[in-house]
Design a protein around this motif. Structure first.
Motif, PDB file in Angstrom:
ATOM      1  N   PHE A  84     -25.519-109.841 -11.356  1.00 56.20           N
ATOM      2  CA  PHE A  84     -26.608-109.094 -11.997  1.00 56.20           C
ATOM      3  C   PHE A  84     -26.490-109.183 -13.519  1.00 56.20           C
ATOM      4  O   PHE A  84     -27.466-109.464 -14.220  1.00 56.20           O
ATOM      5  N   MET A  85     -25.291-108.971 -14.042  1.00 52.90           N
ATOM      6  CA  MET A  85     -25.085-109.037 -15.484  1.00 52.90           C
ATOM      7  C   MET A  85     -25.260-110.453 -16.005  1.00 52.90           C
ATOM      8  O   MET A  85     -25.857-110.670 -17.059  1.00 52.90           O
ATOM      9  N   GLU A  87     -27.137-112.869 -14.706  1.00 54.91           N
ATOM     10  CA  GLU A  87     -28.562-113.210 -14.690  1.00 54.91           C
ATOM     11  C   GLU A  87     -29.311-112.519 -15.822  1.00 54.91           C
ATOM     12  O   GLU A  87     -30.190-113.115 -16.454  1.00 54.91           O
ATOM     13  N   THR A  88     -28.957-111.280 -16.105  1.00 59.43           N
ATOM     14  CA  THR A  88     -29.579-110.564 -17.218  1.00 59.43           C
ATOM     15  C   THR A  88     -29.214-111.242 -18.542  1.00 59.43           C
ATOM     16  O   THR A  88     -30.064-111.424 -19.417  1.00 59.43           O
ATOM     17  N   LEU A  91     -31.243-114.345 -19.030  1.00 60.19           N
ATOM     18  CA  LEU A  91     -32.589-114.018 -19.500  1.00 60.19           C
ATOM     19  C   LEU A  91     -32.581-113.747 -21.006  1.00 60.19           C
ATOM     20  O   LEU A  91     -33.456-114.222 -21.737  1.00 60.19           O
ATOM     21  N   LEU A  92     -31.572-113.019 -21.467  1.00 58.92           N
ATOM     22  CA  LEU A  92     -31.455-112.735 -22.904  1.00 58.92           C
ATOM     23  C   LEU A  92     -31.217-114.014 -23.690  1.00 58.92           C
ATOM     24  O   LEU A  92     -31.837-114.227 -24.750  1.00 58.92           O
ATOM     25  N   TRP A  97     -36.521-111.347 -23.380  1.00 58.50           N
ATOM     26  CA  TRP A  97     -36.068-109.966 -23.556  1.00 58.50           C
ATOM     27  C   TRP A  97     -36.779-108.999 -22.626  1.00 58.50           C
ATOM     28  O   TRP A  97     -36.162-108.091 -22.070  1.00 58.50           O
ATOM     29  N   ALA A 100     -35.399-109.388 -19.180  1.00 58.26           N
ATOM     30  CA  ALA A 100     -34.029-108.866 -19.135  1.00 58.26           C
ATOM     31  C   ALA A 100     -34.044-107.340 -19.049  1.00 58.26           C
ATOM     32  O   ALA A 100     -33.338-106.747 -18.230  1.00 58.26           O
ATOM     33  N   ASN A 103     -35.327-106.311 -15.686  1.00 58.79           N
ATOM     34  CA  ASN A 103     -34.301-106.481 -14.658  1.00 58.79           C
ATOM     35  C   ASN A 103     -33.314-105.318 -14.689  1.00 58.79           C
ATOM     36  O   ASN A 103     -32.967-104.760 -13.649  1.00 58.79           O
ATOM     37  N   LEU A 104     -32.868-104.941 -15.878  1.00 60.43           N
ATOM     38  CA  LEU A 104     -31.949-103.808 -16.001  1.00 60.43           C
ATOM     39  C   LEU A 104     -32.582-102.520 -15.472  1.00 60.43           C
ATOM     40  O   LEU A 104     -31.976-101.797 -14.683  1.00 60.43           O
ATOM     41  N   GLN A 107     -33.487-102.755 -11.421  1.00 62.67           N
ATOM     42  CA  GLN A 107     -32.358-102.684 -10.493  1.00 62.67           C
ATOM     43  C   GLN A 107     -31.594-101.370 -10.606  1.00 62.67           C
ATOM     44  O   GLN A 107     -31.117-100.847  -9.606  1.00 62.67           O
TER      45      GLN A 107
END
Length: 125
Positions: A84-85, A87-88, A91-92, A97, A100, A103-104, A107
């Motif tokens: 998860f981190m 993939e985030t 994205l960043l 942004w 990202a 997503n944060l 989820q």
């Protein structure tokens, strides 16, 4: 293909045992009022995921099959938070942004609501 599946499953078993062991060890060392064991597993897992990914993709030290076994098998069982981190972070790094942050938020907020909804359903049954 069967051999890969077996190796991923075995790595997953090891990852599960490591998660259980590290989580319990940290929980015994620190206060039980806060989930330090889970925090530790998630942070160690995120660091390890980033390390393995960079060694595999940027340095080509770890081959594709080993990467699959380590990241999907071991890390998948140790902590999916690391994925998860990662993939985030990707994205960043890609300048996305909004995705990202979405997503944060999605989820974490919806995940928390899903847990609470599952608990409420179980109580209602």
């Amino acid at each position: 293909m069967i051999q890969k599946l077996i190796l991923v499953a075995l790595a997953g078993a090891v990852g599960t045992l490591c998660r259980y062991g590290l989580g319990n060890l940290v929980h015994r060392w620190l206060s039980a009022g806060f989930p330090w064991g889970t925090v530790c597993v998630n942070l160690v897992g995120s660091f390890a995921f980033g390390l393995v990914w960079a060694l595999a993709v940027q340095r080509a030290v770890i081959g594709p099959e080993a990467r699959l076994i380590i990241l999907t098998g071991f890390m998948g069982a140790f902590t999916t938070f690391s994925t998860f981190m990662f993939e985030t972070g990707e994205l960043l790094r890609g300048g996305q942004w909004l995705f990202a942050m979405g997503n944060l938020a999605l989820q974490n907020i919806i995940g928390l609501l899903a847990v609470l909804a599952g608990m409420a359903l179980a109580r209602a049954l």
